[in-house]
Design a protein around this motif. Structure first.
Motif, PDB file in Angstrom:
ATOM      1  N   ILE A 186      -5.637  -3.861   5.843  1.00 37.64           N
ATOM      2  CA  ILE A 186      -6.086  -2.573   5.315  1.00 37.64           C
ATOM      3  C   ILE A 186      -5.041  -1.924   4.417  1.00 37.64           C
ATOM      4  O   ILE A 186      -5.334  -1.552   3.271  1.00 37.64           O
ATOM      5  CB  ILE A 186      -6.458  -1.614   6.473  1.00 37.64           C
ATOM      6  N   VAL A 187      -3.813  -1.803   4.914  1.00 36.51           N
ATOM      7  CA  VAL A 187      -2.787  -1.062   4.173  1.00 36.51           C
ATOM      8  C   VAL A 187      -2.296  -1.841   2.953  1.00 36.51           C
ATOM      9  O   VAL A 187      -2.264  -1.303   1.842  1.00 36.51           O
ATOM     10  CB  VAL A 187      -1.600  -0.710   5.100  1.00 36.51           C
ATOM     11  N   LEU A 188      -1.907  -3.093   3.139  1.00 38.34           N
ATOM     12  CA  LEU A 188      -1.334  -3.863   2.030  1.00 38.34           C
ATOM     13  C   LEU A 188      -2.291  -4.032   0.850  1.00 38.34           C
ATOM     14  O   LEU A 188      -1.860  -3.893  -0.305  1.00 38.34           O
ATOM     15  CB  LEU A 188      -0.858  -5.231   2.524  1.00 38.34           C
ATOM     16  N   PRO A 189      -3.587  -4.325   1.067  1.00 39.50           N
ATOM     17  CA  PRO A 189      -4.483  -4.408  -0.100  1.00 39.50           C
ATOM     18  C   PRO A 189      -4.587  -3.102  -0.885  1.00 39.50           C
ATOM     19  O   PRO A 189      -4.799  -3.123  -2.102  1.00 39.50           O
ATOM     20  CB  PRO A 189      -5.834  -4.782   0.525  1.00 39.50           C
ATOM     21  N   LEU A 190      -4.423  -1.961  -0.218  1.00 43.19           N
ATOM     22  CA  LEU A 190      -4.537  -0.678  -0.905  1.00 43.19           C
ATOM     23  C   LEU A 190      -3.304  -0.364  -1.754  1.00 43.19           C
ATOM     24  O   LEU A 190      -3.381   0.450  -2.678  1.00 43.19           O
ATOM     25  CB  LEU A 190      -4.759   0.444   0.114  1.00 43.19           C
ATOM     26  N   VAL A 191      -2.174  -0.959  -1.429  1.00 39.51           N
ATOM     27  CA  VAL A 191      -0.950  -0.715  -2.194  1.00 39.51           C
ATOM     28  C   VAL A 191      -0.552  -1.950  -3.000  1.00 39.51           C
ATOM     29  O   VAL A 191       0.616  -2.116  -3.350  1.00 39.51           O
ATOM     30  CB  VAL A 191       0.203  -0.290  -1.261  1.00 39.51           C
ATOM     31  N   LEU A 192      -1.516  -2.795  -3.315  1.00 38.60           N
ATOM     32  CA  LEU A 192      -1.232  -4.035  -4.034  1.00 38.60           C
ATOM     33  C   LEU A 192      -0.580  -3.812  -5.400  1.00 38.60           C
ATOM     34  O   LEU A 192       0.319  -4.570  -5.774  1.00 38.60           O
ATOM     35  CB  LEU A 192      -2.517  -4.852  -4.185  1.00 38.60           C
ATOM     36  N   PRO A 193      -0.987  -2.797  -6.183  1.00 43.40           N
ATOM     37  CA  PRO A 193      -0.279  -2.571  -7.458  1.00 43.40           C
ATOM     38  C   PRO A 193       1.212  -2.302  -7.273  1.00 43.40           C
ATOM     39  O   PRO A 193       2.042  -2.799  -8.044  1.00 43.40           O
ATOM     40  CB  PRO A 193      -1.003  -1.349  -8.046  1.00 43.40           C
ATOM     41  N   GLY A 194       1.549  -1.522  -6.259  1.00 38.01           N
ATOM     42  CA  GLY A 194       2.961  -1.267  -5.996  1.00 38.01           C
ATOM     43  C   GLY A 194       3.696  -2.521  -5.574  1.00 38.01           C
ATOM     44  O   GLY A 194       4.856  -2.747  -5.976  1.00 38.01           O
ATOM     45  N   ILE A 195       3.062  -3.367  -4.768  1.00 33.36           N
ATOM     46  CA  ILE A 195       3.687  -4.618  -4.335  1.00 33.36           C
ATOM     47  C   ILE A 195       3.933  -5.527  -5.531  1.00 33.36           C
ATOM     48  O   ILE A 195       4.984  -6.172  -5.638  1.00 33.36           O
ATOM     49  CB  ILE A 195       2.803  -5.315  -3.285  1.00 33.36           C
ATOM     50  N   ALA A 196       2.948  -5.581  -6.455  1.00 35.98           N
ATOM     51  CA  ALA A 196       3.118  -6.420  -7.645  1.00 35.98           C
ATOM     52  C   ALA A 196       4.278  -5.933  -8.495  1.00 35.98           C
ATOM     53  O   ALA A 196       5.077  -6.739  -8.999  1.00 35.98           O
ATOM     54  CB  ALA A 196       1.826  -6.422  -8.464  1.00 35.98           C
ATOM     55  N   ALA A 197       4.388  -4.612  -8.652  1.00 37.22           N
ATOM     56  CA  ALA A 197       5.466  -4.063  -9.482  1.00 37.22           C
ATOM     57  C   ALA A 197       6.836  -4.331  -8.868  1.00 37.22           C
ATOM     58  O   ALA A 197       7.769  -4.773  -9.550  1.00 37.22           O
ATOM     59  CB  ALA A 197       5.249  -2.562  -9.674  1.00 37.22           C
TER      60      ALA A 197
END
Length: 277
Positions: A186-197
Protein backbone atom coordinates in the motif's frame (compact mmCIF):
# COMPACT_ATOMS: atom_id res chain seq x y z
CA UNK A 1 4.60 43.74 -30.11
CA UNK A 2 5.81 43.84 -26.53
CA UNK A 3 4.56 40.31 -25.83
CA UNK A 4 6.20 39.06 -29.04
CA UNK A 5 9.50 40.67 -28.06
CA UNK A 6 9.38 39.06 -24.62
CA UNK A 7 8.54 35.67 -26.16
CA UNK A 8 11.42 36.03 -28.66
CA UNK A 9 13.85 36.98 -25.89
CA UNK A 10 12.80 33.96 -23.82
CA UNK A 11 13.30 31.73 -26.85
CA UNK A 12 16.78 33.14 -27.47
CA UNK A 13 17.77 32.72 -23.82
CA UNK A 14 16.51 29.12 -23.75
CA UNK A 15 18.34 28.37 -27.01
CA UNK A 16 21.60 29.75 -25.57
CA UNK A 17 21.18 27.74 -22.35
CA UNK A 18 20.40 24.60 -24.35
CA UNK A 19 23.48 25.13 -26.51
CA UNK A 20 25.71 25.68 -23.46
CA UNK A 21 24.33 22.51 -21.85
CA UNK A 22 24.54 20.22 -24.87
CA UNK A 23 27.70 21.43 -26.61
CA UNK A 24 30.17 19.89 -24.09
CA UNK A 25 28.45 16.52 -24.49
CA UNK A 26 28.55 16.88 -28.29
CA UNK A 27 32.25 17.78 -28.15
CA UNK A 28 32.93 14.73 -25.97
CA UNK A 29 31.29 12.44 -28.54
CA UNK A 30 33.12 14.29 -31.31
CA UNK A 31 36.54 13.70 -29.77
CA UNK A 32 35.71 10.05 -29.09
CA UNK A 33 34.93 9.48 -32.79
CA UNK A 34 37.86 11.43 -34.26
CA UNK A 35 41.19 9.80 -35.16
CA UNK A 36 44.16 10.88 -33.07
CA UNK A 37 45.74 12.72 -36.01
CA UNK A 38 42.57 14.71 -36.60
CA UNK A 39 42.31 15.70 -32.92
CA UNK A 40 45.86 17.05 -32.88
CA UNK A 41 45.25 19.05 -36.07
CA UNK A 42 42.38 21.01 -34.49
CA UNK A 43 39.60 20.06 -36.92
CA UNK A 44 36.12 21.62 -36.97
CA UNK A 45 32.74 20.68 -35.52
CA UNK A 46 32.19 17.66 -37.79
CA UNK A 47 34.58 14.68 -37.84
CA UNK A 48 36.17 14.14 -41.23
CA UNK A 49 36.79 10.40 -40.81
CA UNK A 50 34.79 8.97 -37.86
CA UNK A 51 36.41 5.95 -36.24
CA UNK A 52 35.85 3.60 -33.32
CA UNK A 53 39.55 3.00 -32.69
CA UNK A 54 39.45 4.78 -29.32
CA UNK A 55 36.62 2.55 -28.07
CA UNK A 56 38.45 -0.54 -29.35
CA UNK A 57 41.63 0.45 -27.51
CA UNK A 58 39.67 1.34 -24.40
CA UNK A 59 37.86 -1.98 -24.05
CA UNK A 60 40.37 -4.36 -25.63
CA UNK A 61 43.71 -2.99 -24.42
CA UNK A 62 42.75 -1.02 -21.31
CA UNK A 63 40.10 -3.42 -20.01
CA UNK A 64 37.55 -0.65 -19.47
CA UNK A 65 34.72 -3.18 -19.62
CA UNK A 66 35.78 -4.51 -16.21
CA UNK A 67 35.53 -1.02 -14.69
CA UNK A 68 32.12 -0.55 -16.31
CA UNK A 69 30.92 -3.84 -14.86
CA UNK A 70 32.30 -2.99 -11.40
CA UNK A 71 30.54 0.39 -11.43
CA UNK A 72 27.25 -1.25 -12.39
CA UNK A 73 27.58 -3.82 -9.61
CA UNK A 74 28.68 -1.27 -7.00
CA UNK A 75 26.08 1.30 -7.99
CA UNK A 76 23.23 -1.19 -8.18
CA UNK A 77 24.14 -2.90 -4.92
CA UNK A 78 24.63 0.36 -3.02
CA UNK A 79 21.35 1.72 -4.38
CA UNK A 80 19.34 -1.41 -3.53
CA UNK A 81 20.75 -1.76 0.00
CA UNK A 82 20.41 1.98 0.68
CA UNK A 83 16.75 1.83 -0.34
CA UNK A 84 16.14 -1.25 1.81
CA UNK A 85 17.53 0.42 4.95
CA UNK A 86 16.56 4.00 4.13
CA UNK A 87 12.91 3.42 3.20
CA UNK A 88 12.14 1.36 6.29
CA UNK A 89 13.91 3.86 8.56
CA UNK A 90 12.16 6.84 6.97
CA UNK A 91 8.78 5.13 7.33
CA UNK A 92 9.45 4.38 11.00
CA UNK A 93 10.55 7.95 11.71
CA UNK A 94 7.47 9.37 10.01
CA UNK A 95 4.94 7.04 11.62
CA UNK A 96 6.23 5.84 14.99
CA UNK A 97 6.37 7.80 18.24
CA UNK A 98 9.60 7.85 20.22
CA UNK A 99 10.05 8.29 23.95
CA UNK A 100 11.81 11.33 25.43
CA UNK A 101 11.23 13.30 22.20
CA UNK A 102 14.02 11.47 20.40
CA UNK A 103 12.54 11.79 16.91
CA UNK A 104 14.10 15.15 16.00
CA UNK A 105 17.54 14.35 17.47
CA UNK A 106 17.60 11.12 15.48
CA UNK A 107 16.70 12.84 12.23
CA UNK A 108 19.26 15.59 12.82
CA UNK A 109 21.93 12.98 13.55
CA UNK A 110 21.11 11.30 10.24
CA UNK A 111 21.43 14.65 8.47
CA UNK A 112 24.78 15.29 10.14
CA UNK A 113 26.24 12.14 8.59
CA UNK A 114 25.10 13.34 5.15
CA UNK A 115 26.46 16.86 5.62
CA UNK A 116 29.97 15.82 6.67
CA UNK A 117 32.44 15.47 3.76
CA UNK A 118 33.07 11.86 2.68
CA UNK A 119 36.81 12.20 3.31
CA UNK A 120 36.08 12.56 7.04
CA UNK A 121 35.11 8.88 7.17
CA UNK A 122 38.04 7.53 5.15
CA UNK A 123 40.41 6.64 8.01
CA UNK A 124 37.75 4.98 10.25
CA UNK A 125 36.38 3.03 7.30
CA UNK A 126 39.83 1.98 6.12
CA UNK A 127 40.70 0.69 9.60
CA UNK A 128 37.34 -1.07 9.96
CA UNK A 129 37.45 -2.75 6.55
CA UNK A 130 41.06 -3.86 7.09
CA UNK A 131 40.15 -5.54 10.37
CA UNK A 132 37.12 -7.15 8.70
CA UNK A 133 39.40 -8.57 6.01
CA UNK A 134 37.32 -7.32 3.08
CA UNK A 135 39.92 -5.02 1.52
CA UNK A 136 40.58 -6.04 -2.06
CA UNK A 137 36.89 -6.75 -2.74
CA UNK A 138 33.97 -4.61 -3.91
CA UNK A 139 32.43 -4.48 -0.43
CA UNK A 140 34.38 -1.44 0.87
CA UNK A 141 33.10 0.76 -1.97
CA UNK A 142 29.52 -0.52 -1.66
CA UNK A 143 29.42 -0.02 2.11
CA UNK A 144 31.04 3.41 1.86
CA UNK A 145 28.46 4.55 -0.69
CA UNK A 146 25.71 3.23 1.55
CA UNK A 147 27.05 5.39 4.39
CA UNK A 148 26.36 8.49 2.29
CA UNK A 149 23.22 7.30 0.49
CA UNK A 150 21.16 6.02 3.42
CA UNK A 151 20.86 9.45 5.15
CA UNK A 152 19.91 10.96 1.78
CA UNK A 153 17.17 8.35 1.28
CA UNK A 154 15.84 8.89 4.81
CA UNK A 155 15.63 12.67 4.56
CA UNK A 156 14.17 12.61 1.06
CA UNK A 157 11.50 9.99 1.80
CA UNK A 158 10.38 11.27 5.21
CA UNK A 159 8.46 14.06 3.44
CA UNK A 160 6.66 11.55 1.22
CA UNK A 161 5.67 9.26 4.09
CA UNK A 162 4.65 12.15 6.37
CA UNK A 163 2.32 13.71 3.78
CA UNK A 164 0.75 10.36 2.95
CA UNK A 165 -2.69 10.02 4.52
CA UNK A 166 -2.77 7.59 7.45
CA UNK A 167 -6.42 6.79 6.69
CA UNK A 168 -5.28 4.60 3.80
CA UNK A 169 -3.19 2.50 6.17
CA UNK A 170 -5.96 2.37 8.76
CA UNK A 171 -8.35 0.97 6.17
CA UNK A 172 -5.78 -1.70 5.37
CA UNK A 173 -5.45 -2.60 9.05
CA UNK A 174 -9.22 -3.01 9.26
CA UNK A 175 -8.99 -5.50 6.38
CA UNK A 176 -6.44 -7.51 8.39
CA UNK A 177 -3.19 -6.43 6.70
CA UNK A 178 0.01 -6.68 8.71
CA UNK A 179 2.51 -3.83 9.10
CA UNK A 180 4.77 -5.35 6.46
CA UNK A 181 1.89 -5.86 4.02
CA UNK A 182 0.78 -2.27 4.52
CA UNK A 183 4.27 -1.01 3.86
CA UNK A 184 5.00 -3.14 0.79
CA UNK A 185 1.60 -3.33 -0.93
CA UNK A 186 0.00 0.00 0.00
CA UNK A 187 2.56 2.60 1.09
CA UNK A 188 5.43 1.95 -1.33
CA UNK A 189 3.28 2.02 -4.52
CA UNK A 190 1.88 5.41 -3.45
CA UNK A 191 5.35 6.94 -3.08
CA UNK A 192 6.83 5.31 -6.18
CA UNK A 193 7.79 8.64 -7.85
CA UNK A 194 9.84 9.57 -4.81
CA UNK A 195 11.51 6.15 -4.75
CA UNK A 196 12.41 6.49 -8.44
CA UNK A 197 13.92 9.94 -7.88
CA UNK A 198 15.99 8.97 -4.84
CA UNK A 199 17.07 5.73 -6.55
CA UNK A 200 18.53 7.77 -9.37
CA UNK A 201 20.34 10.13 -6.99
CA UNK A 202 21.73 7.21 -4.98
CA UNK A 203 22.90 5.37 -8.09
CA UNK A 204 24.55 8.50 -9.49
CA UNK A 205 26.53 9.05 -6.31
CA UNK A 206 27.83 5.47 -6.32
CA UNK A 207 28.47 5.65 -10.08
CA UNK A 208 30.58 8.83 -9.81
CA UNK A 209 32.24 8.11 -6.45
CA UNK A 210 36.00 8.65 -6.60
CA UNK A 211 37.30 9.50 -3.10
CA UNK A 212 36.59 6.09 -1.55
CA UNK A 213 37.53 4.26 -4.74
CA UNK A 214 41.02 5.69 -4.96
CA UNK A 215 41.77 4.93 -1.27
CA UNK A 216 39.92 1.66 -0.65
CA UNK A 217 40.57 -0.07 -3.99
CA UNK A 218 43.78 -2.08 -4.14
CA UNK A 219 43.43 -4.24 -7.24
CA UNK A 220 42.95 -3.02 -10.84
CA UNK A 221 40.36 -5.78 -11.15
CA UNK A 222 38.11 -3.76 -8.79
CA UNK A 223 38.59 -0.37 -10.49
CA UNK A 224 35.43 1.65 -11.05
CA UNK A 225 34.82 4.04 -13.95
CA UNK A 226 36.13 7.23 -12.23
CA UNK A 227 39.28 5.42 -11.11
CA UNK A 228 39.81 3.81 -14.53
CA UNK A 229 39.43 7.21 -16.22
CA UNK A 230 41.93 8.77 -13.84
CA UNK A 231 44.65 6.23 -14.64
CA UNK A 232 44.23 6.94 -18.36
CA UNK A 233 45.74 10.38 -17.75
CA UNK A 234 49.26 9.08 -17.24
CA UNK A 235 52.40 10.51 -18.80
CA UNK A 236 52.04 8.11 -21.71
CA UNK A 237 48.36 8.89 -22.40
CA UNK A 238 48.19 12.56 -21.45
CA UNK A 239 47.84 13.60 -25.11
CA UNK A 240 45.48 10.77 -26.06
CA UNK A 241 42.33 12.83 -25.60
CA UNK A 242 40.34 10.50 -27.84
CA UNK A 243 40.87 7.59 -25.44
CA UNK A 244 39.77 9.64 -22.44
CA UNK A 245 36.77 10.98 -24.39
CA UNK A 246 35.75 7.43 -25.30
CA UNK A 247 35.84 6.55 -21.60
CA UNK A 248 33.67 9.55 -20.81
CA UNK A 249 31.14 8.56 -23.45
CA UNK A 250 31.08 4.96 -22.18
CA UNK A 251 30.40 6.17 -18.64
CA UNK A 252 27.74 8.62 -19.80
CA UNK A 253 25.55 6.33 -21.91
CA UNK A 254 24.27 3.91 -19.16
CA UNK A 255 23.21 6.78 -16.90
CA UNK A 256 21.60 8.65 -19.80
CA UNK A 257 19.56 5.57 -20.75
CA UNK A 258 18.44 5.14 -17.16
CA UNK A 259 17.28 8.76 -17.00
CA UNK A 260 15.42 8.52 -20.33
CA UNK A 261 13.43 5.44 -19.32
CA UNK A 262 12.68 6.73 -15.79
CA UNK A 263 12.16 10.40 -16.62
CA UNK A 264 8.42 10.43 -15.89
CA UNK A 265 8.93 9.11 -12.36
CA UNK A 266 11.97 11.31 -11.82
CA UNK A 267 10.20 14.53 -12.83
CA UNK A 268 7.16 13.67 -10.74
CA UNK A 269 9.22 12.74 -7.68
CA UNK A 270 11.59 15.71 -7.79
CA UNK A 271 8.88 18.28 -8.49
CA UNK A 272 6.08 17.13 -6.19
CA UNK A 273 8.11 16.17 -3.14
CA UNK A 274 5.12 14.47 -1.55
CA UNK A 275 1.94 12.50 -2.16
CA UNK A 276 -1.04 14.57 -1.23
CA UNK A 277 -4.21 13.24 0.28
Amino acid sequence: MKKKMIFAMKGIILAVLLFVSIFPIYWLFLMALRPTTEISSGAGLIPGQPTLEHFENLFVQKGFGTALFNSLINGGSAMALSLAFGLTTAYALSRKRFRFRMKKPLTYWVLLIRVLPPVAFVIPLYTLFTKMGIMGTRLPIILSCMLINIPLVIWFMIAFFTDLSEEIEESGKIDGATEWQLFVHIVLPLVLPGIAAISMLSFLYAWNEYTYSVILTRSPANYTIPLALSVLNTEDNVTNFGLVAAGGVSSFIPVALFVVFAQNYLISGLSSGAVKE
